[in-house]
Design a protein around this motif. Structure first.
Motif, PDB file in Angstrom:
ATOM      1  N   THR A 144       0.850  -1.183   0.000  1.00 13.78           N
ATOM      2  CA  THR A 144       0.000   0.000   0.000  1.00 13.78           C
ATOM      3  C   THR A 144       0.890   1.240   0.000  1.00 13.78           C
ATOM      4  N   TRP A 145       0.793   2.037  -1.071  1.00 12.32           N
ATOM      5  CA  TRP A 145       1.616   3.229  -1.197  1.00 12.32           C
ATOM      6  C   TRP A 145       1.028   4.400  -0.389  1.00 12.32           C
ATOM      7  N   ASP A 146       1.909   5.337  -0.026  1.00 12.15           N
ATOM      8  CA  ASP A 146       1.458   6.517   0.717  1.00 12.15           C
ATOM      9  C   ASP A 146       0.452   7.337  -0.085  1.00 12.15           C
ATOM     10  N   ARG A 147       0.508   7.214  -1.393  1.00 13.09           N
ATOM     11  CA  ARG A 147      -0.403   7.990  -2.246  1.00 13.09           C
ATOM     12  C   ARG A 147      -1.806   7.382  -2.302  1.00 13.09           C
ATOM     13  N   GLY A 148      -2.003   6.248  -1.585  1.00 12.06           N
ATOM     14  CA  GLY A 148      -3.344   5.681  -1.490  1.00 12.06           C
ATOM     15  C   GLY A 148      -3.639   4.561  -2.456  1.00 12.06           C
ATOM     16  N   THR A 149      -2.687   4.182  -3.291  1.00 14.35           N
ATOM     17  CA  THR A 149      -2.870   3.067  -4.217  1.00 14.35           C
ATOM     18  C   THR A 149      -2.199   1.814  -3.651  1.00 14.35           C
ATOM     19  N   PHE A 150      -2.543   0.676  -4.234  1.00 15.55           N
ATOM     20  CA  PHE A 150      -1.895  -0.560  -3.785  1.00 15.55           C
ATOM     21  C   PHE A 150      -1.364  -1.334  -4.985  1.00 15.55           C
ATOM     22  N   GLU A 151      -0.419  -2.202  -4.715  1.00 13.05           N
ATOM     23  CA  GLU A 151       0.252  -2.946  -5.776  1.00 13.05           C
ATOM     24  C   GLU A 151       0.488  -4.380  -5.314  1.00 13.05           C
ATOM     25  N   CYS A 152       0.006  -5.345  -6.090  1.00 10.83           N
ATOM     26  CA  CYS A 152       0.183  -6.756  -5.749  1.00 10.83           C
ATOM     27  C   CYS A 152       1.552  -7.247  -6.198  1.00 10.83           C
ATOM     28  N   GLN A 153       2.279  -7.854  -5.288  1.00  6.73           N
ATOM     29  CA  GLN A 153       3.582  -8.431  -5.601  1.00  6.73           C
ATOM     30  C   GLN A 153       3.411  -9.907  -5.954  1.00  6.73           C
ATOM     31  N   GLU A 154       4.318 -10.405  -6.770  1.00 11.45           N
ATOM     32  CA  GLU A 154       4.243 -11.807  -7.146  1.00 11.45           C
ATOM     33  C   GLU A 154       4.588 -12.697  -5.956  1.00 11.45           C
ATOM     34  N   MET A 155       3.779 -13.715  -5.723  1.00 10.00           N
ATOM     35  CA  MET A 155       4.028 -14.629  -4.613  1.00 10.00           C
ATOM     36  C   MET A 155       5.043 -15.694  -5.019  1.00 10.00           C
ATOM     37  N   PRO A 156       6.070 -15.936  -4.186  1.00  9.54           N
ATOM     38  CA  PRO A 156       6.984 -17.048  -4.453  1.00  9.54           C
ATOM     39  C   PRO A 156       6.230 -18.367  -4.520  1.00  9.54           C
ATOM     40  N   ASP A 157       6.749 -19.295  -5.287  1.00  6.21           N
ATOM     41  CA  ASP A 157       6.034 -20.552  -5.545  1.00  6.21           C
ATOM     42  C   ASP A 157       5.662 -21.295  -4.272  1.00  6.21           C
ATOM     43  N   VAL A 158       6.565 -21.372  -3.310  1.00  5.59           N
ATOM     44  CA  VAL A 158       6.301 -22.148  -2.106  1.00  5.59           C
ATOM     45  C   VAL A 158       5.122 -21.585  -1.317  1.00  5.59           C
ATOM     46  N   TYR A 159       4.965 -20.257  -1.314  1.00  3.54           N
ATOM     47  CA  TYR A 159       3.893 -19.653  -0.518  1.00  3.54           C
ATOM     48  C   TYR A 159       2.550 -19.678  -1.251  1.00  3.54           C
ATOM     49  N   ARG A 160       2.587 -19.637  -2.567  1.00  2.00           N
ATOM     50  CA  ARG A 160       1.312 -19.762  -3.271  1.00  2.00           C
ATOM     51  C   ARG A 160       0.810 -21.200  -3.169  1.00  2.00           C
ATOM     52  N   ARG A 161       1.731 -22.157  -3.082  1.00  3.16           N
ATOM     53  CA  ARG A 161       1.327 -23.544  -2.865  1.00  3.16           C
ATOM     54  C   ARG A 161       0.761 -23.737  -1.457  1.00  3.16           C
ATOM     55  N   GLU A 162       1.401 -23.094  -0.493  1.00  2.00           N
ATOM     56  CA  GLU A 162       0.888 -23.165   0.873  1.00  2.00           C
ATOM     57  C   GLU A 162      -0.481 -22.478   0.964  1.00  2.00           C
ATOM     58  N   MET A 163      -0.678 -21.426   0.194  1.00  6.66           N
ATOM     59  CA  MET A 163      -1.964 -20.735   0.177  1.00  6.66           C
ATOM     60  C   MET A 163      -3.071 -21.662  -0.306  1.00  6.66           C
ATOM     61  N   ILE A 164      -2.825 -22.387  -1.386  1.00  6.58           N
ATOM     62  CA  ILE A 164      -3.815 -23.335  -1.888  1.00  6.58           C
ATOM     63  C   ILE A 164      -4.088 -24.407  -0.835  1.00  6.58           C
ATOM     64  N   ALA A 165      -3.015 -24.894  -0.198  1.00  7.17           N
ATOM     65  CA  ALA A 165      -3.179 -25.911   0.850  1.00  7.17           C
ATOM     66  C   ALA A 165      -3.991 -25.361   2.015  1.00  7.17           C
ATOM     67  N   ASP A 166      -3.800 -24.093   2.319  1.00  6.20           N
ATOM     68  CA  ASP A 166      -4.554 -23.452   3.391  1.00  6.20           C
ATOM     69  C   ASP A 166      -6.037 -23.398   3.044  1.00  6.20           C
ATOM     70  N   TRP A 167      -6.344 -23.062   1.817  1.00  5.41           N
ATOM     71  CA  TRP A 167      -7.741 -23.035   1.376  1.00  5.41           C
ATOM     72  C   TRP A 167      -8.365 -24.428   1.462  1.00  5.41           C
ATOM     73  N   ILE A 168      -7.614 -25.440   1.033  1.00  4.08           N
ATOM     74  CA  ILE A 168      -8.109 -26.815   1.075  1.00  4.08           C
ATOM     75  C   ILE A 168      -8.362 -27.244   2.517  1.00  4.08           C
ATOM     76  N   GLY A 169      -7.360 -26.999   3.378  1.00  2.59           N
ATOM     77  CA  GLY A 169      -7.463 -27.403   4.777  1.00  2.59           C
ATOM     78  C   GLY A 169      -8.571 -26.688   5.515  1.00  2.59           C
ATOM     79  N   ALA A 170      -8.699 -25.383   5.277  1.00  2.00           N
ATOM     80  CA  ALA A 170      -9.749 -24.608   5.943  1.00  2.00           C
ATOM     81  C   ALA A 170     -11.126 -25.117   5.532  1.00  2.00           C
ATOM     82  N   GLY A 171     -11.273 -25.417   4.245  1.00  3.78           N
ATOM     83  CA  GLY A 171     -12.559 -25.922   3.764  1.00  3.78           C
ATOM     84  C   GLY A 171     -12.925 -27.250   4.409  1.00  3.78           C
ATOM     85  N   LYS A 172     -11.968 -28.154   4.499  1.00 10.16           N
ATOM     86  CA  LYS A 172     -12.234 -29.453   5.117  1.00 10.16           C
ATOM     87  C   LYS A 172     -12.536 -29.305   6.598  1.00 10.16           C
TER      88      LYS A 172
END
Length: 230
Positions: free
Chosen positions: A88-116
């Motif tokens: 989040t920039w001071d000027r009020g805009t935001f910018e999405c950074q690319e997620m490293p592979d290991v954390y985007r995989r953990e994110m999917i696993a988190d969604w799966i686990g939370a759902g179950k």
């Protein structure tokens, strides 16, 4: 105290499902093991308990300033949350950074686990419903969309195979029923009394209390389903 025990049970259940999902997603063992470790910290624990459980342990959802801070802390401590990668920039805009592979995989696993853990195991349906709310870098978005598409395709393909087997099981049963039941002049059929008595008994009997012969009959049908999901 009851609310804390129920929340502890949920967190451990969540971690269990996420752990195995992480391993399937290729997430390193140590990351899978320490997933959401910070939920046991006091600055998150109490806020989560008060938000999701009433004092008697019944479920609720009551947002508060306390929970907002705890949720923000959790996002900023865990790289598997997409919010962690939003600048989040001071000027009020935001910018999405690319997620490293290991954390985007953990994110999917988190969604799966939370759902179950919550009783909603269909991850791709959840994602389709919430996709527009999830802010991702374009590269990360493409990767996530592809993973979810693969999950959806596998699910739908497997569902059709199981549905086909279930239909044949039903059709085979009905063919047998019509063979043993006399057909009346008006086109209806009469179920023989001995069959009515036996089937009513079986309906009321739990599987574990059936005879071995009756269990084997059910096992044969189960084997037909297992054959298509291996």
């Amino acid at each position: 105290m009851r609310a804390h025990l129920y929340y502890l049970k949920y967190v451990l259940r969540h971690k269990w499902f996420v752990f195995w999902a992480c391993l399937k997603m290729g997430v390193p063992f140590w990351i899978a093991l320490f997933h959401d470790w910070d939920k046991f910290l006091s600055d998150e624990w109490f806020a989560y308990v008060h938000t999701f459980y009433a004092p008697d342990g019944s479920k609720q959802y009551k947002e508060s300033a306390e929970f907002s801070i705890a949720w923000l802390l959790h996002q900023n401590r865990n790289k598997h949350h997409w919010q962690y990668w939003i600048l989040t920039w001071d000027r009020g805009t935001f910018e999405c950074q690319e997620m490293p592979d290991v954390y985007r995989r953990e994110m999917i696993a988190d969604w799966i686990g939370a759902g179950k853990a919550l009783g909603f195991p269909n991850t791709w349906k959840w994602y389709e419903k919430n996709r527009t709310n999830i802010q991702l870098h374009p590269t990360t978005r493409i990767w996530v969309d592809n993973i979810i598409a693969e999950m959806k395709d596998k699910y739908l393909t497997q569902r059709e195979k199981i549905s086909d087997v279930q239909h044949e099981i039903w059709a085979s049963w009905m063919r047998w029923v019509f063979q043993i039941c006399p057909t009346n002049d008006d086109g209806t059929v009469t179920i023989p009394a001995d069959k009515v008595e036996r089937w009513q008994r079986q309906i009321k009997t739990p599987y574990e209390s059936l005879t071995e012969k009756e269990k084997n009959s059910d096992r044969e049908q189960a084997d037909k389903v297992l054959a298509v999901i291996k």
